[in-house]
Design a protein around this motif. Structure first.
Motif, short mmCIF file in Angstrom:
data_model
loop_
_atom_site.label_atom_id
_atom_site.label_comp_id
_atom_site.label_asym_id
_atom_site.label_seq_id
_atom_site.Cartn_x
_atom_site.Cartn_y
_atom_site.Cartn_z
N CYS A 184 0.84 -1.20 0.00
CA CYS A 184 0.00 0.00 0.00
C CYS A 184 0.87 1.25 0.00
N PRO A 185 1.35 1.68 -1.18
CA PRO A 185 2.22 2.85 -1.23
C PRO A 185 1.44 4.15 -0.99
N GLY A 186 2.19 5.15 -0.53
CA GLY A 186 1.67 6.50 -0.56
C GLY A 186 1.86 7.06 -1.96
N PHE A 187 1.92 8.37 -2.09
CA PHE A 187 2.11 8.97 -3.41
C PHE A 187 3.55 8.74 -3.88
N VAL A 188 3.67 8.12 -5.05
CA VAL A 188 4.95 7.87 -5.68
C VAL A 188 5.03 8.75 -6.92
N ARG A 189 6.13 9.44 -7.10
CA ARG A 189 6.24 10.41 -8.20
C ARG A 189 6.47 9.68 -9.52
N THR A 190 5.40 9.10 -10.04
CA THR A 190 5.40 8.43 -11.33
C THR A 190 4.55 9.25 -12.30
N PRO A 191 4.54 8.91 -13.59
CA PRO A 191 3.66 9.62 -14.53
C PRO A 191 2.21 9.61 -14.10
N LEU A 192 1.76 8.54 -13.45
CA LEU A 192 0.38 8.45 -12.98
C LEU A 192 0.08 9.55 -11.97
N VAL A 193 1.00 9.80 -11.06
CA VAL A 193 0.82 10.85 -10.06
C VAL A 193 1.02 12.24 -10.67
N ASP A 194 2.03 12.37 -11.54
CA ASP A 194 2.26 13.66 -12.18
C ASP A 194 1.03 14.13 -12.95
N LYS A 195 0.31 13.18 -13.55
CA LYS A 195 -0.92 13.52 -14.28
C LYS A 195 -2.01 14.03 -13.34
N GLU A 224 7.79 14.04 2.09
CA GLU A 224 8.49 13.38 0.99
C GLU A 224 7.57 12.40 0.26
N PHE A 225 7.78 12.28 -1.06
CA PHE A 225 7.13 11.24 -1.83
C PHE A 225 7.75 9.88 -1.51
N THR A 226 6.95 8.82 -1.58
CA THR A 226 7.48 7.47 -1.56
C THR A 226 8.18 7.23 -2.89
N THR A 247 1.30 -13.77 5.28
CA THR A 247 0.33 -13.90 4.21
C THR A 247 -1.00 -13.27 4.64
N GLY A 248 -1.74 -12.79 3.66
CA GLY A 248 -3.00 -12.12 3.95
C GLY A 248 -2.82 -10.76 4.59
N GLN A 249 -1.63 -10.17 4.39
CA GLN A 249 -1.30 -8.91 5.06
C GLN A 249 -1.21 -7.76 4.06
N SER A 250 -1.27 -6.55 4.59
CA SER A 250 -1.07 -5.35 3.79
C SER A 250 -0.11 -4.44 4.54
N LEU A 251 0.79 -3.83 3.78
CA LEU A 251 1.83 -2.99 4.39
C LEU A 251 1.87 -1.63 3.71
N MET A 252 1.69 -0.58 4.52
CA MET A 252 1.75 0.78 3.98
C MET A 252 3.19 1.26 3.88
#
Length: 260
Positions: A184-195, A224-226, A247-252
């Motif tokens: 579960c990432p925060g905001f990552v500075r990729t083209p998807l976020v830049d858009k 900071e961005f992830t 297993t069955g876990q989520s990590l931010m």
């Protein structure tokens, strides 16, 4: 090397987070399948990996098309002898308030994020069960798997849904040594976020800098961005973990934006 002899099928791997994961997995010994809607970009990413001495295969895949998904997985198995790791990473973003969101866009978002995760999981699980050596399924969620934001109803809904899918696959696959987890990432500075930055500025009536500082990063501990590297390291941890203990876990992974 942590993934020596493993085969990883990674969707949306021609750029951004997916490409970073593919590159790290290759360094750690995996044969990687670059599955992406953009075949030319996938071929370029695969060529960069093979130039370093690792094994990579580029495949054109629309994750919402069951026949393409099945054919892509079969091509990967034929090339490398099996599937040990699935990273379901392909995704897009549409910025709209609920009252303005078209039903077509709602369905498109859920199809790419949820249907794509289901179809690739189903196709890979068949081989993981048959191989009898376990496996790791990694879904690319988001802090939006836990939290909500304005203008992102279908994205938030889909990312929440991945948690349920991962938990179910973890329950069903546990006796076969198959793990399922969600990053579960925060905001990552990729083209998807830049858009998203100018889109949110327009919808919210604020500056692009305010979108970055007062919307995207306001709840992080350091403003900071992830990074794609941050996310790839967590993917490696999930992929290489040796037992059903994780297993069955989520990590931010979010610089503290979301905490549990």
């Amino acid at each position: 090397m942590q993934l020596s002899g493993k085969v990883a099928f990674i969707t949306g791997a021609a750029s951004g987070i997916g490409k970073q994961i593919a590159e790290l997995f290759a360094v750690e010994g995996a044969s990687v399948v670059i599955a992406d809607l953009n075949l030319q970009a996938a071929q370029q990413a695969a060529a960069q990996i093979t130039a370093s001495g690792a094994q990579a295969l580029a495949i054109e895949v629309d994750v919402t098309d069951e026949d393409q998904v099945n054919a892509g997985v079969e091509a990967a198995v034929k090339a490398f002898g099996g599937i040990d790791i699935l990273v379901s990473n392909a995704g897009i973003q549409i910025i709209q308030p609920v009252q303005d969101l078209s039903y077509a866009d709602w369905k498109k978002m859920l199809a790419i994020h949820l249907d794509g995760a289901f179809l690739t999981t189903k196709a890979c699980l068949k081989h993981m069960y048959a191989q009898g050596r376990g496996g790791s399924i990694i879904y690319m969620g988001s802090v939006h798997s836990k939290e909500a934001s304005k203008l992102k109803a279908p994205y938030v809904t889909a990312k929440h849904g991945l948690l349920g899918l991962a938990k179910t696959v973890a329950k069903e696959g546990g006796s076969a040594g198959i793990h399922a987890n969600v990053i579960c990432p925060g905001f990552v500075r990729t083209p998807l976020v830049d858009k998203q930055i100018p889109e949110q500025a327009k919808e919210l009536g604020i500056s692009e800098e305010d979108v970055i500082q007062k919307v995207m990063l306001k709840d992080t501990v350091d403003g900071e961005f992830t990074s794609t590297e941050d996310v790839a390291r967590v993917a490696l941890m999930f992929a290489a973990f040796p037992s059903n203990a994780l297993t069955g876990q989520s990590l931010m992974v979010s610089h503290g934006w979301g905490m549990e």
